[in-house]
Every structure is written in C-alpha cells, then in structure tokens.
Design a protein around this motif. Sequence first.
Motif, PDB file in Angstrom:
ATOM      1  N   PRO A 142       0.137  26.596 -23.434  1.00 39.66           N
ATOM      2  CA  PRO A 142      -1.220  26.927 -22.997  1.00 39.66           C
ATOM      3  C   PRO A 142      -1.675  26.151 -21.777  1.00 39.66           C
ATOM      4  O   PRO A 142      -2.289  26.719 -20.851  1.00 39.66           O
ATOM      5  CB  PRO A 142      -2.094  26.586 -24.215  1.00 39.66           C
ATOM      6  CG  PRO A 142      -1.207  26.152 -25.286  1.00 39.66           C
ATOM      7  CD  PRO A 142       0.161  26.043 -24.780  1.00 39.66           C
ATOM      8  N   MET A 143      -1.366  24.841 -21.739  1.00 42.74           N
ATOM      9  CA  MET A 143      -1.786  24.032 -20.603  1.00 42.74           C
ATOM     10  C   MET A 143      -0.998  24.386 -19.353  1.00 42.74           C
ATOM     11  O   MET A 143      -1.517  24.347 -18.233  1.00 42.74           O
ATOM     12  CB  MET A 143      -1.629  22.542 -20.927  1.00 42.74           C
ATOM     13  CG  MET A 143      -2.304  22.105 -22.221  1.00 42.74           C
ATOM     14  SD  MET A 143      -4.008  22.673 -22.360  1.00 42.74           S
ATOM     15  CE  MET A 143      -4.817  21.648 -21.142  1.00 42.74           C
ATOM     16  N   THR A 269     -12.628  33.789 -15.466  1.00 41.82           N
ATOM     17  CA  THR A 269     -11.806  32.629 -15.112  1.00 41.82           C
ATOM     18  C   THR A 269     -12.093  31.448 -16.026  1.00 41.82           C
ATOM     19  O   THR A 269     -11.169  30.781 -16.513  1.00 41.82           O
ATOM     20  CB  THR A 269     -12.062  32.216 -13.645  1.00 41.82           C
ATOM     21  OG1 THR A 269     -11.740  33.310 -12.782  1.00 41.82           O
ATOM     22  CG2 THR A 269     -11.220  31.002 -13.269  1.00 41.82           C
ATOM     23  N   ILE A 270     -13.357  31.196 -16.290  1.00 42.63           N
ATOM     24  CA  ILE A 270     -13.747  30.053 -17.118  1.00 42.63           C
ATOM     25  C   ILE A 270     -13.321  30.246 -18.574  1.00 42.63           C
ATOM     26  O   ILE A 270     -12.986  29.278 -19.269  1.00 42.63           O
ATOM     27  CB  ILE A 270     -15.266  29.824 -17.022  1.00 42.63           C
ATOM     28  CG1 ILE A 270     -15.627  29.370 -15.600  1.00 42.63           C
ATOM     29  CG2 ILE A 270     -15.739  28.785 -18.039  1.00 42.63           C
ATOM     30  CD1 ILE A 270     -17.118  29.273 -15.344  1.00 42.63           C
ATOM     31  N   ILE A 271     -13.284  31.502 -19.045  1.00 39.01           N
ATOM     32  CA  ILE A 271     -12.887  31.764 -20.434  1.00 39.01           C
ATOM     33  C   ILE A 271     -11.466  31.289 -20.703  1.00 39.01           C
ATOM     34  O   ILE A 271     -11.114  30.946 -21.843  1.00 39.01           O
ATOM     35  CB  ILE A 271     -13.027  33.275 -20.747  1.00 39.01           C
ATOM     36  CG1 ILE A 271     -14.504  33.666 -20.785  1.00 39.01           C
ATOM     37  CG2 ILE A 271     -12.371  33.629 -22.071  1.00 39.01           C
ATOM     38  CD1 ILE A 271     -14.730  35.145 -20.992  1.00 39.01           C
ATOM     39  N   VAL A 275      -9.630  29.137 -24.238  1.00 33.60           N
ATOM     40  CA  VAL A 275      -8.455  29.756 -24.865  1.00 33.60           C
ATOM     41  C   VAL A 275      -7.287  28.773 -24.868  1.00 33.60           C
ATOM     42  O   VAL A 275      -6.620  28.562 -25.899  1.00 33.60           O
ATOM     43  CB  VAL A 275      -8.071  31.058 -24.130  1.00 33.60           C
ATOM     44  CG1 VAL A 275      -6.718  31.573 -24.617  1.00 33.60           C
ATOM     45  CG2 VAL A 275      -9.135  32.121 -24.333  1.00 33.60           C
ATOM     46  N   ALA A 276      -7.023  28.155 -23.696  1.00 39.66           N
ATOM     47  CA  ALA A 276      -5.921  27.191 -23.607  1.00 39.66           C
ATOM     48  C   ALA A 276      -6.188  25.959 -24.457  1.00 39.66           C
ATOM     49  O   ALA A 276      -5.298  25.462 -25.154  1.00 39.66           O
ATOM     50  CB  ALA A 276      -5.706  26.797 -22.144  1.00 39.66           C
ATOM     51  N   ALA A 279      -5.658  26.607 -28.323  1.00 37.62           N
ATOM     52  CA  ALA A 279      -4.253  26.610 -28.742  1.00 37.62           C
ATOM     53  C   ALA A 279      -3.661  25.204 -28.664  1.00 37.62           C
ATOM     54  O   ALA A 279      -2.943  24.768 -29.570  1.00 37.62           O
ATOM     55  CB  ALA A 279      -3.450  27.575 -27.864  1.00 37.62           C
ATOM     56  N   PHE A 280      -3.978  24.492 -27.589  1.00 40.87           N
ATOM     57  CA  PHE A 280      -3.474  23.128 -27.435  1.00 40.87           C
ATOM     58  C   PHE A 280      -4.061  22.216 -28.519  1.00 40.87           C
ATOM     59  O   PHE A 280      -3.345  21.390 -29.106  1.00 40.87           O
ATOM     60  CB  PHE A 280      -3.846  22.599 -26.051  1.00 40.87           C
ATOM     61  CG  PHE A 280      -3.442  21.173 -25.809  1.00 40.87           C
ATOM     62  CD1 PHE A 280      -2.132  20.846 -25.512  1.00 40.87           C
ATOM     63  CD2 PHE A 280      -4.382  20.154 -25.884  1.00 40.87           C
ATOM     64  CE1 PHE A 280      -1.760  19.529 -25.297  1.00 40.87           C
ATOM     65  CE2 PHE A 280      -4.029  18.842 -25.663  1.00 40.87           C
ATOM     66  CZ  PHE A 280      -2.711  18.523 -25.373  1.00 40.87           C
ATOM     67  N   GLY A 281      -5.353  22.355 -28.810  1.00 40.08           N
ATOM     68  CA  GLY A 281      -5.991  21.521 -29.821  1.00 40.08           C
ATOM     69  C   GLY A 281      -5.407  21.748 -31.205  1.00 40.08           C
ATOM     70  O   GLY A 281      -5.241  20.795 -31.980  1.00 40.08           O
TER      71      GLY A 281
END
Length: 457
Positions: A142-143, A269-271, A275-276, A279-281
């Motif tokens: 995701p990152m 763009t900000i959304i 999202v990333a 998933a990362f969290g």
Amino acid sequence: MATRPFAFFLFFLFSIITLTVYILTAHIYDHQPFLRSFPNSLSLKPEDKIWPEFEFNWRLLLATVIGFFGSAFGTVGGVGGGGIFVPMLTLIVGFDTKSAAALSKCMIMGASASSVWYNLRVQHPCREVPILDYDLALLFQPMLMLGITLGVALSVVFPYWLITVLTILLFSGTSIRSFFKAIEMWKEETKVKKEMERPRAFVSSRGELLIDTHEPLILKEEKTPMQIFLFNLRWKMLTALIVVWIAFLVLQIMKNGLIACSTSYWVVTIIQFPVALAAFGYECVKLYKESKKRRDTGNPESVCEAAIDWTAPQLMFCAFCGVLGGTVGGLLGSGGGFILGPLLLEIGVMPQVASATATFVMMFSSSLSVVEFYLLKRFPIPHALYLMAVSIMAGFWGQFFIRRLVAFLQRASLIVFILSAVIFASALTMGVIGVDKSIRMINNHEFMGFLEFCRSQ
C-alpha cells in the motif's frame, strides 16, 4: 537497523538536490522570464505518439533477445527491468518515451506473473513457511503504491535533466550498496561451506539462511507439487492484497477522467491516503501484536522473514521506506522494484524470499499501471502481447535456471549479484538516454526549470 543510514542517505540526497535545483532555476527564470516562452519547448506539450508497425525484422529480434534476458535477470533480482526495457524500446524499436514506458510495464507484469507462478511451486529453503512473505508484501504494497502515485505527479513537475541526474545517482548508489552486500554474503557462504566440509561440522542458523541446499540438517517431508502450491497460497492475505489493488485501480480510473486540479480531482487523490494507511495499519497491528507476544514468551524467532523486531518505530520506518521507494520509482518511471528489492535484503530477508516477495509486489503495481495505460490507449496491442509473451517465458525460465544454479553452487548471493548488475545496467542505459535528450533540449533552448503541476497535466 543497518538499512537506516542508507535510506536516510537516499532521502537526504533526493531532498538536497531537488531543493537546490528548484532555488537556482526559480532565480534564473524569475530574472529572465523570456526563457519560459520559447516556442520550441517540447517539455510544455505532450510528446508525439510514435508506434512503429509490428513486423519481424532485426529491430524486433534484437529487442526480443534483450527483453528476454532483461526479464529473466530482472525478475530473479526482484527489480523488474524497466530501466532496461524503456531505452530498448525507444532506441531499438523506435517508440516514443511514454509508449515505451507503458510497454515496459506490460513486460514487467508478464515476467513477474510467471515468476510468481513458478515461486508458488517452490518450497522455502529452510523453514516450513511459504516462500512468498505475505506479511511483508501487505506491509509494503500500500505504501509503495501510494508513493508511486506521488512520484508520478512529481515527474510531471520535475525537469527532465534533473530526473536523469537523480536516476544516475540513486541507481548507482543502490547498485553499489547491493554489490557490497553480495560480496559480504559470498564471504559468509564461503565460511559456512568450509565448516560443512569438516567432519561433524555444525551449520549455524545464519549459515542455513544463506545457503539453499538440497541436504538440510532437518529432513523435510516430501511434498507433491500440488501440495507445495496449496501450501504457498494464503487466501486471506492474497484477498487483502487484491482488495488494495482494486481500490487503487478504481481511484486511478476515476482520477484520469477528471479535470486536473479540480475539486473532484483533489478529493479522489486525497482518498488514496486513507486507503493505503488502512491496509498498512492493519498489517502493522498484526505484526506488532505477534512480535510482542513472542517477546513476552521468550521466543527468539522472527515473525516473518525480516530479521527485525516489529516495534512502533520500526514499523514507521518501513512506512517511510515504502513511500520513499514508491516516490523514487514513480518519479524515475521504474515502478519501485529497484528500491524494494535492495530494501528487503537490507532488513534481513534471505535472497530467495526477497526476490520472490519483491516480484510478487511488482505484479500488483505493474498490473495496475497496465490497466491504466490500456484504458488510456497508451500502447499498441500487438507489440504488447508479443513482448508480454517473451517476458512470461523469460520470467519462468530465468527463475528455473538461476535457482537451480543457486542450489547447485550453494550460493544464494548470486541473486544479489544479479540484482546489483541489473540496477547498474539500468543506471547506465537510462543515464545515456537522459543525457542525450537533455543535451538536445539545451540546444533547442527549451525550458529547463520546474513546471507548474496543473498546467502540465
């Protein structure tokens, strides 16, 4: 962590060069505004689309050979090979730069997909776990994809010659770092092999990780190819990766249909950030809890392949590296494998798993780009299908021969040497192309400073 100095070096170098160039160019063009309005400025208008006819001639044959070996070695090293494909498609076949970049993503997707298929049928060299590290894939994917989005946006603003300078410096630094890492691993493998030749020799856990041998100390239960395939599949983690991929794909498609810099454009763009981060969290919480539980019970084993302790600072550092790698990859048009592959090695992942995992992540990022480019009609279908077929075969046979060679020689460091060589070759080819184009831009008196983002879309 040993990789921190190198990661901060990349970030420091990237920031200092960019800031210095921005200040200098802004000063020059503010005092000489007439330089902004040269009629020959190719950097202020879209590049003309150049698609050669699909015919079997010496150009396509040479591109086939280069593409085959580039895909084979690129997937083995876990870096893809985009730095080789783009110059090949522009110089030899004759495509324009944007079309070459799109076709390059097609080749990377084909090679990485076939490599993942091959790796799903391979056992882990020394542990009873899948050779694809899903935890690391879900941690970085995701990152990395978020960073690629940022890097692509920066590539519109950055002057072409600056991107060339960053390509040469960053790729050369990564290549040299990987080369010394390979030498260090080669020396350790040599020591382990000497110990193994002695009667009643004891192989340490470190040595066992370095050598991919057919004669492990602990005999493994023989499995059929189908059993290995099913064991390597982790449907829950794979589903999470696919969901993240679909989310980014939908957002990118929505963004491509919007007017640049409009309110809707910035909202979409900000959304991408939540999202990333979601998933990362999710993966961070999982790794942190598992790592803490193992520490509390006195279990010294790693939660996953990375030889680090999953604490909050380490997880935040991985987030930084993922975004940095994606940003650099998106800016330089290389995807992100050139950063992710060496990064996995730096945090202690063994070469076989680092190669398989980096290729696995690349399959998602490259396929996202391919779908985008297809919807935008950025590449010709006949060339794409042919080059993908070449890359699919190269990815499979490259993994087959190199892994057999690693097992025969008991030298997993060969994978790291290949990774270093591919990155260096990419730095050389992209550097030559970039320098040549920058010289032509200077001779044509083209604008060489930073562009405005909204006007350059």
